[in-house]
Design an enzyme around this catalytic site. Structure first.
Site, short mmCIF file in Angstrom:
data_model
loop_
_atom_site.label_atom_id
_atom_site.label_comp_id
_atom_site.label_asym_id
_atom_site.label_seq_id
_atom_site.Cartn_x
_atom_site.Cartn_y
_atom_site.Cartn_z
N LYS A 105 44.49 39.87 58.91
CA LYS A 105 44.36 41.03 57.33
C LYS A 105 42.88 41.50 58.20
CE LYS A 105 44.14 40.20 52.44
NZ LYS A 105 44.62 39.56 51.88
N SER A 186 47.21 40.91 47.64
CA SER A 186 46.32 41.88 48.24
C SER A 186 46.86 42.02 49.59
CB SER A 186 44.79 41.59 48.59
OG SER A 186 44.37 39.61 48.95
N SER A 210 47.97 36.51 46.51
CA SER A 210 47.82 37.63 47.52
C SER A 210 48.86 37.18 49.21
CB SER A 210 46.85 37.86 48.25
OG SER A 210 45.75 38.09 47.05
#
Length: 518
Positions: A105, A186, A210
């Site tokens: 990420k 996310s 997330s």
């Protein structure tokens, strides 16, 4: 084109001394254990594996369905793979993930030519001077850091009307199961990268939902570890109370192998622990039952009235019973509504404090090296930075005081500590080994005008207590994946992964997306 071929593939293959025995398509369909075995047996090279996934990123992320899961590929990925092949040629095995690509990420620091941007154009040129602790652990295990994944900008902590999977730097990530549908967030790009076989493994981060939401919505396995199991140093923060990184994979075993590689005590993270030193999280592959395991069924969560999700849950309860589990249905958590407000207050306080500390510790452009300056930057560059939603959360956080504030201390008591007490009580009074709940409802259509359309969430129980959760594919509704969450107490990951493995092998619910349908 994101794919930058750093070295000629044929030259690298020649250096590795191997000829291809698998097609690139076959390589990207292999499980992590299959890749490990093929590399170890010299059937394929790390370069071949890396090139196969780079090719797939170019074909499906840059072109074709244009999934936009990847912000940038590592221009040094092939060179890293070639070095690993040379080590293996000298009988030097780097570690358990030798030659296995991993996507990170884009809020995780890497000491290389890739940016740590949190998806924001404000940090597009921020390149860390040191690897995050977990990244160094991955490199030590022999992993090839393949790319940085797109995410909901600032890990979805900029606006209350955001679109999950959208960032000003990476655009809108899309769900690989249905064009135009949302990937949740996310850790959107991390989940989609795994689901679409752009990478066998990915790392996401979670504050509340997330990892578990995008894992469920994209039909993969996601692990939200107990806070402290994986170091957070070198990760752009939201909340030191709730933040954690976690593995995402196509199987429970793949997720467990990645978790093995990331765990380790880090002196720079005060919450970091070493409770699992020398212990593997990989489940016993011969244990396929849940005899005697007490499973509590959570019925009180946001979206519990959705009939189609209840049907999937009931089917999965039957599967658990067939495995020998003892079902306790329902279990009542009795979480006061005031906990939600207190938890949000905690995040606002901790985000301001943690982000300002992170920015001060790095060589960030002085024009964006505090939360206050980021707000000003976004306002001055609104057309590029905020074309579809604003920064209400940024503004609310900036208005908060420091962590000595009485308001912060009270909110912390009424959310984090209260949720831990509730979780401990539920597990103890019902003599539970695990709690289960649906992880998500089917994905919604991405809507930039109105923002996200969440209809179900069960993530808060594990998130606000800081405890563990593992999400496994559990079925489909109208062709869209639904996951089930196995939620446990502090540092229960090994047990949860064993339960999740038995469930996975029993149900075999996961199916690859049909990307030709886009």
């Amino acid at each position: 084109m994101k794919v930058v071929v750093a070295l000629l593939t044929l030259v690298l293959l020649g250096c590795a001394g191997q000829s291809p025995q698998y097609s690139a398509s076959a390589i990207t369909q292999m499980s992590v254990p299959q890749l490990q075995l093929a590399i170890k047996n010299a059937e394929i090279t790390a370069v071949q594996v890396t090139q196969a996934f780079l090719n797939r990123i170019e074909a499906l992320d840059d072109n074709g369905p244009a999934l936009h899961a990847i912000i940038e590929v590592n221009p040094d990925a092939l060179a890293i793979a070639a070095e690993l092949d040379q080590k293996k040629g000298k009988m030097a095995w780097a570690g358990p993930l030798h030659g296995i690509p991993v996507v990170l990420k884009a809020n995780i620091d890497t000491r290389d030519r890739m940016a740590t941007s949190a998806g924001s154009i404000a940090l597009a040129d921020h390149r860390a001077e040191q690897d995050a602790f977990l990244v160094q652990r991955l490199r030590d295990s022999g992993a090839v850091i393949l790319a940085k994944a797109n995410l909901s900008e600032w890990a979805n902590f900029r606006s209350e009307n955001s679109s999950s999977g959208w960032s000003s730097l990476g655009g809108q990530t899309t769900n690989p199961y249905a064009a135009g549908h949302n990937p949740c967030g996310s850790s959107s790009g991390s989940a989609v990268a795994v689901a679409a076989q752009l990478s066998p493994l990915a790392v996401g981060t979670e504050t509340n939902g997330s990892i578990v939401c995008p894992a469920g919505i994209n039909g993969i396995v996601g692990v939200k570890p107990t806070v402290g199991l994986i170091s957070r140093s070198g990760i752009i923060p939201i909340s030191h109370t709730q933040d954690t990184a976690g593995p995402m994979a196509n199987s429970v075993v793949g997720a467990a192998l990645l978790l093995d590689a990331m765990v380790g005590k880090d002196p720079k993270d005060t919450s970091s622990v070493s409770v699992y030193k020398g212990t593997s999280f990989v489940p016993d592959l011969n244990k396929l039952d849940l005899k005697g395991v007490r499973v509590g069924v959570l019925r009180s969560y946001y979206g519990a009235a959705l009939e189609n999700v209840r049907d999937v849950l009931q089917h999965n309860i039957s599967s658990l019973q067939e495995l020998g589990a003892i079902i306790v249905d329902p279990v009542a958590t009795n979480i006061p509504s005031s906990v939600n407000d207190a938890a949000y207050e905690v995040l606002l306080f901790e985000f301001k404090n943690g982000l300002n500390q992170y920015l001060a510790q790095h060589k960030i452009d002085p024009s964006v090296n505090t939360l206050a300056k980021l707000i000003q930057y976004n306002e001055a560059n609104a057309g590029a930075a905020m074309p579809i939603f604003g920064q209400e959360i940024f503004i609310k956080a900036e208005a908060k005081g420091d962590l000595t504030s009485a308001d912060y201390q009270l909110a912390l008591q009424n959310s984090h500590y209260r949720m831990r007490a509730i979780m401990d009580k539920v597990l103890e009074e019902n003599k539970l080994d695990v709690i289960i709940a649906p992880a998500n409802a089917p994905s919604w259509k991405t809507d930039w005008e109105n923002g996200d359309h969440f209809t179900l969430s069960s993530s808060s129980l594990a998130a606000r207590s800081g405890y563990a959760s593992v999400v496994v594919p559990a079925g489909f509704i109208d062709g869209l994946p639904v996951g089930i969450a196995f939620i446990g107490g502090a540092f229960s990951e090994k047990q949860l992964l064993q339960y999740a493995y038995a469930f996975e092998q029993k149900t075999k619910a996961r199916q690859n997306p049909d990307l030709d349908a886009f």
